[in-house]
Motif scaffolding. Sequence first.
Motif, PDB file in Angstrom:
ATOM      1  N   THR A 228       1.065   4.657  -9.384  1.00  0.00           N
ATOM      2  CA  THR A 228       0.868   4.801 -10.816  1.00  0.00           C
ATOM      3  C   THR A 228       2.095   4.312 -11.573  1.00  0.00           C
ATOM      4  O   THR A 228       3.137   4.005 -10.988  1.00  0.00           O
ATOM      5  CB  THR A 228       0.577   6.261 -11.199  1.00  0.00           C
ATOM      6  N   CYS A 289      -5.300   1.577 -10.326  1.00  0.00           N
ATOM      7  CA  CYS A 289      -5.268   2.119 -11.680  1.00  0.00           C
ATOM      8  C   CYS A 289      -5.570   1.014 -12.690  1.00  0.00           C
ATOM      9  O   CYS A 289      -5.143  -0.129 -12.512  1.00  0.00           O
ATOM     10  CB  CYS A 289      -3.902   2.728 -11.978  1.00  0.00           C
ATOM     11  N   ALA A 296      -9.003   5.263 -12.870  1.00  0.00           N
ATOM     12  CA  ALA A 296      -8.860   4.622 -11.566  1.00  0.00           C
ATOM     13  C   ALA A 296     -10.141   3.877 -11.252  1.00  0.00           C
ATOM     14  O   ALA A 296     -11.248   4.369 -11.511  1.00  0.00           O
ATOM     15  CB  ALA A 296      -8.576   5.654 -10.485  1.00  0.00           C
ATOM     16  N   CYS A 315      -5.394   8.584 -12.749  1.00  0.00           N
ATOM     17  CA  CYS A 315      -4.066   7.986 -12.859  1.00  0.00           C
ATOM     18  C   CYS A 315      -3.290   8.632 -14.006  1.00  0.00           C
ATOM     19  O   CYS A 315      -3.771   8.675 -15.128  1.00  0.00           O
ATOM     20  CB  CYS A 315      -4.184   6.477 -13.092  1.00  0.00           C
TER      21      CYS A 315
END
Length: 316
Positions: A228, A289, A296, A315
């Motif tokens: 992320t 992401c 996601a 995310c």
Amino acid sequence: MRRTARLRTALVRTAAAAGAALAVVAVALTAQGTQRQDPDPGDATATAPGISGITVTRRTGGGFEALVVHDSKKPGEPRISRYAHRPGKAPRVVPLDWRGAGEPVDLEAVDRVPGRPGEYIALASEGIGYWVRDAGDAGVEVLDLFPLPAISEGDNFEGFALAPTARPGVMVAVWADRGQDDRPATLYAARMVLNQYGEPRFGPVRTAELRAPYPALDVRHASDLTITATGELLVSSASDPGDEGPFDSAVYRAGHVGLDDAGTVRLTLAEAPRTRATFEGHKVEALACVPGTRQAAIGTDDEANGGALLTAALCG
């Protein structure tokens, strides 16, 4: 043109086998510690062939476009496709020509290269990376092939992700052997830079073992992973008893990765990984992401049942 026709035929056959036209498919999305959620229409759309890796290339209104890879092994089967996700509508899937190198076998992951628009790394299960450029209607062009460092005997890679750092030209790479049942997954992490010829070069490799909190049987502990914007590692896991299933999957928080002030990669795994969501009836093999959102993109390879693309706010 022939590949496009074959893929469209496969899409129709997949939908017919499910007893419905190619359209929205309802699925259960359950997040640990929350109530059962009903995804918005379009949250799961049937697709074929199955998706073994995904990277989002751009957002388009309420949807997005992506490159997806397929774990094809036979000559002439699609290796990589352009995918347009449109909520509430059937996806647009266009197989792309693979140019500049022989067809890879068993592609399992793909991610964009930070700071290099239109360039991506796709990974085959044996640990060979393919640096490719999106050439539009001409397909994808292979720029370089390279082996991952520190490969161990028996490794079977299903996850690969890249993240930018504050240092120009320096990125963090994470990849994972999937593990199986009693054998945990092994996560690898290293600094990656490009040399003067544009070839990837890796720094010292960090490793850690990882066991999925869910599912419990016939489990691949790491079927894909993504990083992320805050450096959190999201990992998918899957129960795969065979081509006929039944399948079951999860996405869970595994830890964090990044560079310290000295430029050393730090890979920190959670003592008790936390399940974020479970996906009954699906074998999740692709995770990414959507930039600038909490969404996601989750791709599945459900073998005889084709595949599906799901979205969930996982995310961030």
